[in-house]
Design an enzyme around this catalytic site. Structure first.
Site: not given
Ligand SMILES: Cc1cc2nc3c(=O)[nH]c(=O)nc-3n(C[C@H](O)[C@H](O)[C@H](O)COP(=O)(O)OP(=O)(O)OC[C@H]3O[C@@H](n4cnc5c(N)ncnc54)[C@H](O)[C@@H]3O)c2cc1C
Length: 495
Positions: A50, A53, A295, A325, A352, A355, A359, A378, A381
């Site tokens: 076509c 199209c 989580h 790190e 939690w 995490h 943060n 950050k 949370w």
């Molecule tokens: C195991 C692990 C260790 C890490 N260690 C480091 C480090 O030492 N140094 C570094 O620079 N980066 C580290 N990171 C990466 C960092 O934590 C983030 O993942 C990255 O900076 C992206 O951040 P984000 O804003 O997407 O939120 P993220 O921290 O990745 O969180 C993802 C989502 O989880 C939810 N959330 C946030 N806080 C919590 C909470 N306390 N409990 C439950 N849910 C929550 C929120 O909805 C958030 O959007 C690590 C990641 C992981 C998986």
């Protein structure tokens, strides 16, 4: 062709760009639409002969490039597809959607198309005819009006992020994260293979983590894929208990690396993030998806599995998260746990809180070095808007996470709801509504358990050693192994 090229040029696209719209046909139509994370679908019915199209294609492609594929500015919102009705195999499909002219565009939620039909006379149908698709502008205007968006044909990747609802207090946003959990699972496995991280000393932690995934991954696709890998683990990565030379191991690893393991099914990885999408190329994404996975696992284990789940998570991060790190810090926090976890409540709250400690540290670092995502600073949370009952009071005497007086029971309840039910509330899997019998574990735990275990290798031995954890995964793996072993025996007998 000349006409088409000039049209493409006038639309500002090069002629060599690959098609963005997804080609559907009678054999993939239902699966692709049912499994799409997108909230809406456009299906263009056309015929390859076509001329109208063909002239329309660059317009449609221009809109499709906004939504389809990893480089799209707005992935995961609308899936743009096309069906060639001139192909014999699609004749019935086009007929059941009452295609009367070409091109004809329909709009609706993807699973609604999976019913396989549309009758224009039916008033209540959620599928609608797009009646103003003449140009790319018209089509996009129609879509914008329909969903209240402000997408623009000139939007670029990571531009215009404000077209997304960025309301942190909207609990429903986590429902989109299930696709990121799948993406992170596939991504983690790709990294493991690419970096040849499976060695004799890392096999046990990986198997333990797979057992956790088989039993408690929130995505059924990933549970199924992890189970496949777990069952075939010994063949793919022979352990030291097998008399295999190191040369053979290297060859096997190389072969495995080249083979694509679809740990979360054919559609994953998709190449983009939805909930975890940063406003810049190098922010969020994988590490965010990994947190959400952890989580979601922590709230799904049962009390008796909580400590094994804890060690599975800690060992996995320690061995396979290639952020030096991150894994160092995380393992320190794991090592400071001296009393074994006895409940899901304690495990979920520990994760939690851990995490939040990350943060808190990153809040300072990102502020000092400007390395964070400006759209996603950050925070401690969950914020009060997301969970008001999690807060007892908010005294400012101390700093960081300790400044909040948490109601931990409420936090736990919130985590269970958020990472449990809400996370999977809009999850689409083509087989989700099918019989639960095809679910690994559910099926096999109910079948006979009198099959004698055959110690076929380290993987199996390890899975027995940790049978207290992930009983379903354990049974399933054992029985599959037995079936496989019996099958091999039978084949041998037949030789
Ligand atoms: C195991 C692990 C260790 C890490 N260690 C480091 C480090 O030492 N140094 C570094 O620079 N980066 C580290 N990171 C990466 C960092 O934590 C983030 O993942 C990255 O900076 C992206 O951040 P984000 O804003 O997407 O939120 P993220 O921290 O990745 O969180 C993802 C989502 O989880 C939810 N959330 C946030 N806080 C919590 C909470 N306390 N409990 C439950 N849910 C929550 C929120 O909805 C958030 O959007 C690590 C990641 C992981 C998986």
């Amino acid at each position: 062709a000349g006409n088409r090229r000039s049209l493409l040029r006038s639309l500002g696209d090069g002629p060599d760009l690959p098609d963005a719209a997804v080609d559907l046909n009678s054999s993939n139509f239902i699966r692709v639409l049912k499994e799409s994370p997108a909230a809406f679908a456009v299906v263009e019915f056309f015929a390859n002969w076509c001329p109208a199209c063909r002239n329309y294609k660059p317009h449609y492609e221009k809109v499709a490039r906004l939504f389809n594929g990893p480089d799209a500015p707005h992935p995961g919102i609308v899936i743009m597809t096309r069906v060639d009705c001139a192909m014999k195999m699609n004749k019935n499909l086009c007929g059941s959607f009452s295609v009367r002219h070409y091109p004809m565009l329909l709009w609706g939620p993807p699973p609604k198309f999976a019913s396989g039909q549309w009758d224009p006379k039916k008033e209540k149908s959620e599928i609608q005819l797009i009646d103003d698709e003449r140009t790319a502008d018209h089509l996009l205007n129609w879509i914008n009006k329909r969903i209240g968006s402000t997408f623009n044909l000139d939007d670029k990747k990571y531009d215009n992020e404000n077209t997304f609802p960025r309301n942190a207090s909207d609990p429903e946003q986590i429902a989109r994260a299930i696709y990121d959990v799948e993406e992170a699972t596939a991504g983690a496995f790709d990294i493991i293979l690419e970096h040849k991280m499976i060695k004799s000393e890392t096999q046990a932690p990986l198997i333990k983590f797979f057992q956790l995934l088989v039993t408690h991954h929130p995505s059924k696709r990933c549970r199924r894929g992890s189970a496949e890998i777990l069952v075939n683990f010994d063949d793919m990565w022979p352990s030291n208990l097998f008399p295999v030379s190191s040369q053979e191991i290297t060859t096997l690893q190389e072969r495995n690396r080249l083979k694509s393991y679809l740990i979360c099914g054919k559609e994953v990885p998709r190449g983009y993030w939805i909930f975890c999408r940063g406003s810049q190329n190098d922010t969020r994404g994988f590490s965010c998806g990994l947190w959400v996975l952890l989580h979601s696992l922590s709230v799904r284990v049962v009390d008796g599995e909580s400590h094994l789940a804890f060690t599975a998570i800690c060992d996995f991060i320690h061995n396979f998260f290639i952020c030096e790190e991150c894994r160092g810090h995380f393992y320190e926090m794991c090592s400071s746990v001296s009393v074994p976890f006895k409940t899901t409540h304690d495990l979920s709250l520990w994760l939690w809180n851990t995490h939040n400690k990350v943060n808190e540290r990153l809040m300072k670092e990102e502020k000092a070095f400007g390395t964070g995502d400006p759209m996603f600073p950050k925070i401690i949370w969950p914020p009060k808007q997301l969970c008001p009952s999690c807060y007892l009071s908010s005294s400012r005497k101390r700093t960081g996470t300790s400044q909040v007086d948490w109601n931990e029971d409420e936090v736990f309840k919130f985590l269970v709801q958020y990472y449990g039910k809400t996370l999977v509330s809009s999850y689409k899997d083509a087989s989700l509504r099918s019989n639960r019998n095809d679910e690994p574990g559910a099926d096999d735990s109910t079948t006979s358990t009198n099959a004698v275990a055959v110690p076929l290798g380290a993987a199996l031995a390890i899975s027995f050693a940790s049978c207290a954890f992930g009983v379903l995964a354990c049974f399933w793996r054992t029985q599959q192994k037995n079936r496989k072993y019996l099958h091999q025996l039978n084949s041998l007998k037949n030789i």
